[in-house]
Design a protein around this motif. Structure first.
Motif, mmCIF file in Angstrom:
data_model
loop_
_atom_site.group_PDB
_atom_site.id
_atom_site.type_symbol
_atom_site.label_atom_id
_atom_site.label_comp_id
_atom_site.label_asym_id
_atom_site.label_seq_id
_atom_site.Cartn_x
_atom_site.Cartn_y
_atom_site.Cartn_z
ATOM 1 N N GLU A 94 1.032 -1.063 0.066
ATOM 2 C CA GLU A 94 -0.167 0.127 0.219
ATOM 3 C C GLU A 94 0.797 1.145 -0.072
ATOM 4 O OE1 GLU A 94 -3.485 -0.063 2.229
ATOM 5 O OE2 GLU A 94 -3.538 2.053 2.273
ATOM 6 N N LYS A 98 6.202 3.046 -2.821
ATOM 7 C CA LYS A 98 5.823 4.474 -3.350
ATOM 8 C C LYS A 98 7.194 5.209 -3.366
ATOM 9 C CE LYS A 98 0.853 4.189 -3.050
ATOM 10 N NZ LYS A 98 -0.299 4.414 -2.225
ATOM 11 N N HIS A 131 3.298 -2.268 -5.880
ATOM 12 C CA HIS A 131 2.442 -1.014 -6.447
ATOM 13 C C HIS A 131 2.979 0.042 -5.655
ATOM 14 C CE1 HIS A 131 -1.016 1.383 -6.631
ATOM 15 N NE2 HIS A 131 -0.596 2.185 -5.402
ATOM 16 N N TRP A 135 3.944 6.865 -10.647
ATOM 17 C CA TRP A 135 2.657 7.434 -10.660
ATOM 18 C C TRP A 135 3.127 8.840 -10.599
ATOM 19 C CZ3 TRP A 135 -0.261 6.943 -5.269
ATOM 20 C CH2 TRP A 135 -1.307 7.463 -5.176
ATOM 21 N N TYR A 138 1.471 12.136 -5.890
ATOM 22 C CA TYR A 138 1.880 11.513 -4.562
ATOM 23 C C TYR A 138 3.305 11.473 -4.780
ATOM 24 C CZ TYR A 138 1.608 8.942 -0.123
ATOM 25 O OH TYR A 138 1.391 8.427 0.822
ATOM 26 N N ASN A 177 0.875 4.164 -12.626
ATOM 27 C CA ASN A 177 -0.606 4.054 -11.795
ATOM 28 C C ASN A 177 -1.157 5.557 -12.103
ATOM 29 O OD1 ASN A 177 -2.283 3.340 -9.537
ATOM 30 N ND2 ASN A 177 -1.349 4.780 -8.410
ATOM 31 N N GLU A 178 -2.570 5.295 -12.458
ATOM 32 C CA GLU A 178 -3.305 6.474 -12.456
ATOM 33 C C GLU A 178 -2.818 7.493 -13.759
ATOM 34 O OE1 GLU A 178 -4.483 8.343 -8.780
ATOM 35 O OE2 GLU A 178 -5.621 6.459 -8.118
ATOM 36 N N GLN A 261 -8.872 0.039 -10.330
ATOM 37 C CA GLN A 261 -8.947 0.265 -8.782
ATOM 38 C C GLN A 261 -10.069 -0.134 -8.207
ATOM 39 O OE1 GLN A 261 -7.319 3.720 -7.699
ATOM 40 N NE2 GLN A 261 -5.547 3.693 -8.854
ATOM 41 N N HIS A 263 -12.489 1.718 -6.225
ATOM 42 C CA HIS A 263 -12.897 2.468 -5.067
ATOM 43 C C HIS A 263 -14.291 2.862 -4.878
ATOM 44 C CE1 HIS A 263 -8.858 2.166 -3.206
ATOM 45 N NE2 HIS A 263 -8.552 2.722 -4.383
ATOM 46 N N GLU A 293 -7.890 -2.484 -6.212
ATOM 47 C CA GLU A 293 -8.192 -1.800 -4.759
ATOM 48 C C GLU A 293 -9.529 -1.791 -4.334
ATOM 49 O OE1 GLU A 293 -5.928 2.117 -5.341
ATOM 50 O OE2 GLU A 293 -4.539 1.041 -6.441
ATOM 51 N N TRP A 335 -8.833 -3.247 -0.789
ATOM 52 C CA TRP A 335 -7.655 -2.083 -0.315
ATOM 53 C C TRP A 335 -7.814 -2.279 1.281
ATOM 54 C CZ3 TRP A 335 -3.784 -0.936 -2.919
ATOM 55 C CH2 TRP A 335 -3.326 0.219 -2.851
ATOM 56 N N TRP A 343 -7.584 3.158 4.401
ATOM 57 C CA TRP A 343 -7.269 4.579 4.046
ATOM 58 C C TRP A 343 -8.382 5.429 4.629
ATOM 59 C CZ3 TRP A 343 -7.380 7.005 -1.318
ATOM 60 C CH2 TRP A 343 -8.568 6.568 -1.986
HETATM 61 C C1 XIL Z 1 -3.495 5.540 -0.858
HETATM 62 C C2 XIL Z 1 -2.974 4.794 0.404
HETATM 63 O O1 XIL Z 1 -3.951 4.068 0.962
HETATM 64 C C3 XIL Z 1 -2.792 5.853 1.697
HETATM 65 O O2 XIL Z 1 -2.511 5.409 2.753
HETATM 66 C C4 XIL Z 1 -1.654 7.076 0.962
HETATM 67 O O3 XIL Z 1 -1.731 8.173 2.118
HETATM 68 C C5 XIL Z 1 -2.150 7.483 -0.461
HETATM 69 O O4 XIL Z 1 -2.298 6.489 -1.223
HETATM 70 N N1 XIL Z 1 -5.126 4.806 -5.591
HETATM 71 C C6 XIL Z 1 -3.975 4.381 -5.352
HETATM 72 C C7 XIL Z 1 -3.213 3.955 -4.160
HETATM 73 O O5 XIL Z 1 -3.515 3.880 -6.338
HETATM 74 O O6 XIL Z 1 -2.013 3.959 -4.012
HETATM 75 C C8 XIL Z 1 -3.982 5.030 -3.129
HETATM 76 O O7 XIL Z 1 -3.496 4.681 -1.757
HETATM 77 C C9 XIL Z 1 -5.284 4.964 -3.146
HETATM 78 C C10 XIL Z 1 -5.760 5.512 -4.436
#
Ligand code: XIL
Length: 394
Positions: A94, A98, A131, A135, A138, A177-178, A261, A263, A293, A335, A343
């Motif tokens: 997680e 990074k 992962h 990206w 971040y 990523n993203e 992902q 979410h 995720e 996730w 998170w």
């Molecule tokens: C989030 C983590 O869960 C957090 O703890 C961190 O502060 C930020 O990143 N998309 C992604 C993940 O690809 O890496 C993200 O994870 C959530 C959204």
């Protein structure tokens, strides 16, 4: 020694050699984790199986969750480890892989949390989903100050360094990523960040070619968010992602699969058969699809804990019914597993905040690591889905 000082302008090879010097991890067999989940399920009636990974393995699906090593140091650390040992066959990093964690400043490489993450996986016979390599969000501030030449060097050095150190230890990597962020108003709706700003869309192809070169056995994924909802935002993400995939495949970029992902958000509209049709379009391009995720943000669900938990479980059930009906979807990753470590429980992030100030309940385990209705909804979906079959290459 996991933390290393690196000189600015250090060559790719020197950076690689110094990272390789401290490599001290046991190799992980690619099949060992899958076997253990299968063994747990073998010859057992699925009604009596008490492990999501084992239920998934009966049908050939890889089941996992994101994992954060620092949670092991909390008072609930042992319970945390136990739910992973019981319920998953792979873990996604997680945080620890990074860039801001690995490279807090230009002169430091901190592998300590990532080494610990890989050790937890190998000690417990779990697979790893890495992962993420690149990206364009971040990122620590020092990267935003770099010149084009330096950003290009960083992209190369970073991928080489990480894949050398953890070579063969992750079955899959989110290489990019993203990449999509329509609000940045770039061509193709691509995200604006240092990599895109200096290298253009080519940063994506470069990253995949390097990843293929330095970890040829790993499955390479492009991971994207926000493609699920039945609103304009979801439609924009779906179209932009499909267009991007086609452009990359046309250029011969070695993408093996797409991570979606998922979410899910209580305030958004969904049409999961429509979403499954989009997943089918990706599969028909010859690509693997993994749900990478999954969780349910319940901040807009009103009512009691019971009502919220029922609605969260229902959303999981509706989503999984359609998505897992596609036998080519090869992995399902949540996730985190517990509301305690989601998170959304992080006050700094503010993404799970409810008007009634109650803590979010997005996952299959509650804050005390007790199963919630969502656990049973996921288990039922795994029992009901068809056996997996590989994607036909086009
Ligand atoms: C989030 C983590 O869960 C957090 O703890 C961190 O502060 C930020 O990143 N998309 C992604 C993940 O690809 O890496 C993200 O994870 C959530 C959204």
């Amino acid at each position: 020694m996991a933390k290393q000082r690196i000189r600015r302008g250090v060559t790719r090879r020197t950076a690689l050699a110094s990272s390789a010097a401290s490599l001290a991890l046991a190799p992980l067999s690619i099949t060992s984790f899958a076997k253990s989940a299968h063994e747990r399920a073998e010859g057992t009636d699925s009604d009596s199986i008490d492990s999501l990974a084992a239920l998934a393995a009966q049908k050939g699906l890889a089941f996992g969750a994101s994992f954060a090593v620092h949670e092991l140091d909390r008072p609930y650390g042992e319970q945390y480890a136990d739910v992973y040992r019981r319920d998953v066959q792979l873990i996604t990093s997680e945080l620890c892989l990074k860039i801001p964690i690995l490279r807090p400043d230009a002169h430091v490489l901190d592998f300590a949390p990532a080494d610990r993450f890989f050790s937890f996986a190998s000690e417990n016979g779990l697979g790893v989903h890495g992962h993420t390599l690149i990206w364009d969000d971040y990122l620590p501030d020092w990267i935003k100050q770099l010149s084009g030449v330096e950003v290009d060097h960083l992209l190369n050095a970073h991928i080489l360094t990480v894949l050398e150190r953890y070579n063969g230890k992750a079955e899959t990597w989110d290489v990019v990523n993203e990449p999509i962020a329509p609000w940045d108003k770039n061509p193709g709706n691509l995200r604006q960040g240092p990599f895109y700003a200096h290298l253009g869309e080519d940063y994506i192809g470069k990253a995949f070619h390097l990843a293929r070169e330095f970890d040829p056995k790993a499955k390479l994924l492009l991971n994207e968010a926000q493609t699920e909802s039945a609103d304009e935002n979801g439609a924009t993400f779906r179209k932009s992602l499909l267009d991007l995939i086609k452009r990359q495949l046309d250029k011969g970029v070695p993408i093996d699969g797409i991570g979606l992902q998922c979410h899910l958000q209580s305030e958004r509209p969904y049409d999961f058969p429509r979403f499954a049709a989009f997943v089918r379009e990706i599969i028909d391009l010859g690509l693997d699809v993994q749900i990478t995720e999954l969780d349910v943000n319940d901040s807009a669900y009103p009512g009691s804990t019971t009502e919220r938990d029922t609605r969260v479980a229902n959303l999981y059930a509706q989503f999984l019914k359609e998505v897992l009906a596609l036998p080519e979807v090869s992995a399902l990753v949540l996730w985190q597993l517990s509301d305690r470590t989601s998170w959304m429980a992080d006050p700094g992030l503010k993404n799970g905040l409810r008007k009634d100030k109650k803590p979010s309940r997005p996952l299959p385990y509650d804050r005390a690591f007790e199963k919630k209705p969502a656990w049973y909804a996921i288990a039922d979906a795994l029992r009901a889905m068809p056996a997996r079959r590989p994607v036909r290459k086009t």
